[in-house]
Design a protein around this motif. Structure first.
Motif, mmCIF file in Angstrom:
data_model
loop_
_atom_site.group_PDB
_atom_site.id
_atom_site.type_symbol
_atom_site.label_atom_id
_atom_site.label_comp_id
_atom_site.label_asym_id
_atom_site.label_seq_id
_atom_site.Cartn_x
_atom_site.Cartn_y
_atom_site.Cartn_z
ATOM 1 N N PHE A 245 4.655 -1.943 -10.225
ATOM 2 C CA PHE A 245 3.849 -1.607 -11.404
ATOM 3 C C PHE A 245 2.600 -0.838 -10.980
ATOM 4 O O PHE A 245 2.240 0.168 -11.592
ATOM 5 C CB PHE A 245 3.469 -2.869 -12.168
ATOM 6 N N ALA A 246 1.936 -1.303 -9.924
ATOM 7 C CA ALA A 246 0.724 -0.635 -9.443
ATOM 8 C C ALA A 246 1.032 0.787 -8.979
ATOM 9 O O ALA A 246 0.298 1.720 -9.301
ATOM 10 C CB ALA A 246 0.094 -1.445 -8.311
ATOM 11 N N PRO B 170 3.838 9.717 -16.639
ATOM 12 C CA PRO B 170 3.892 8.741 -17.734
ATOM 13 C C PRO B 170 4.024 7.310 -17.210
ATOM 14 O O PRO B 170 4.473 7.082 -16.084
ATOM 15 C CB PRO B 170 5.144 9.159 -18.504
ATOM 16 N N ASN B 171 3.658 6.341 -18.067
ATOM 17 C CA ASN B 171 3.727 4.949 -17.645
ATOM 18 C C ASN B 171 5.159 4.441 -17.520
ATOM 19 O O ASN B 171 5.383 3.339 -17.054
ATOM 20 C CB ASN B 171 2.906 4.050 -18.580
ATOM 21 N N VAL B 172 6.132 5.229 -17.885
ATOM 22 C CA VAL B 172 7.533 4.826 -17.763
ATOM 23 C C VAL B 172 8.006 4.896 -16.309
ATOM 24 O O VAL B 172 9.117 4.464 -16.002
ATOM 25 C CB VAL B 172 8.417 5.684 -18.710
ATOM 26 N N LEU B 173 7.186 5.358 -15.399
ATOM 27 C CA LEU B 173 7.564 5.418 -13.987
ATOM 28 C C LEU B 173 7.919 4.045 -13.433
ATOM 29 O O LEU B 173 8.724 3.941 -12.509
ATOM 30 C CB LEU B 173 6.445 6.042 -13.154
ATOM 31 N N ILE B 174 7.356 2.990 -13.987
ATOM 32 C CA ILE B 174 7.698 1.637 -13.550
ATOM 33 C C ILE B 174 9.198 1.398 -13.691
ATOM 34 O O ILE B 174 9.825 0.771 -12.850
ATOM 35 C CB ILE B 174 6.874 0.552 -14.305
ATOM 36 N N TRP C 175 15.192 2.001 -8.943
ATOM 37 C CA TRP C 175 15.356 2.403 -7.541
ATOM 38 C C TRP C 175 15.393 1.192 -6.626
ATOM 39 O O TRP C 175 16.231 1.110 -5.728
ATOM 40 C CB TRP C 175 14.212 3.343 -7.146
ATOM 41 N N ARG C 176 14.509 0.228 -6.859
ATOM 42 C CA ARG C 176 14.456 -0.981 -6.026
ATOM 43 C C ARG C 176 15.743 -1.791 -6.151
ATOM 44 O O ARG C 176 16.237 -2.360 -5.184
ATOM 45 C CB ARG C 176 13.237 -1.817 -6.417
ATOM 46 N N ALA D 123 18.356 3.408 -15.005
ATOM 47 C CA ALA D 123 17.272 2.686 -15.685
ATOM 48 C C ALA D 123 16.410 3.652 -16.500
ATOM 49 O O ALA D 123 16.068 3.363 -17.653
ATOM 50 C CB ALA D 123 16.421 1.932 -14.673
ATOM 51 N N THR D 124 16.060 4.784 -15.911
ATOM 52 C CA THR D 124 15.206 5.746 -16.609
ATOM 53 C C THR D 124 15.894 6.312 -17.842
ATOM 54 O O THR D 124 15.302 6.366 -18.925
ATOM 55 C CB THR D 124 14.789 6.883 -15.660
#
Length: 175
Positions: free
Chosen positions: A51-52, A60-64, A70-71, A81-82
């Protein structure tokens, strides 16, 4: 990595996409619950770190969502997921705003908008609480979190200064 894992990952984010009123940060508590508590794909600390990173990176905040995918399942997971999070909400947003624009003179439009704004603030506050509780493992870290929140809320100072100070504390080995 199996097709079943990618399908499960995609389904989780597809469902969360429809709950993300106000953006991906609004569903971070549910995202954390799904990937940490239910599926056990990562620890709470790993999730907080992703998240950090997602919020520190430009964009954009959707990078989380991309980082979690990916993880869990590598590049394929990041794409699944994206796309599962972005495509349904993009199509829904397009349709809703076309209708919303036609109803610009409706008497009930402003109260609905205000109600949705309140829900969004509550969901983002829940995200902050969840992440703080996952990372505040000592009184000093809780103090750093509280100071950052107070600085962000009560001043016009860019919160990145507080993040930089916290990073300096970490680099100095104080946290």
């Amino acid at each position: 990595m199996t097709a079943a894992l990618l399908a499960k990952l995609g389904w989780r984010f597809f469902i969360m996409a429809f709950l993300a009123i106000g953006g991906a940060n609004a569903v971070v508590p549910e995202m954390q619950r799904q990937v940490v508590e239910i599926e056990r794909w990562m620890s709470a600390g790993e999730f907080a770190a992703l998240f950090a990173i997602g919020n520190a990176a430009p964009g954009p905040n959707v990078l989380i969502v991309t980082l979690v995918g990916w993880r869990v399942a590598g590049i394929a997971g990041a794409l699944v997921a994206t796309l599962a999070m972005v495509v349904p909400t993009s199509l829904l947003t397009y349709a809703v705003f076309r209708v919303w624009d036609r109803l610009k003179d409706a008497v009930w439009r402003r109260p609905v908008q205000n109600g949705l704004s309140t829900v969004t603030v509550g969901l983002v506050a829940a995200t902050a609480w969840l992440l703080a509780s996952a990372t505040d493992v000592s009184p000093f870290l809780a103090l750093v979190t509280a100071a950052t929140a107070a600085l962000s809320y009560f001043t016009r100072l860019n919160p990145l200064w507080a993040f930089a100070a916290a990073a300096a504390l970490g680099a100095a080995g104080l946290v």
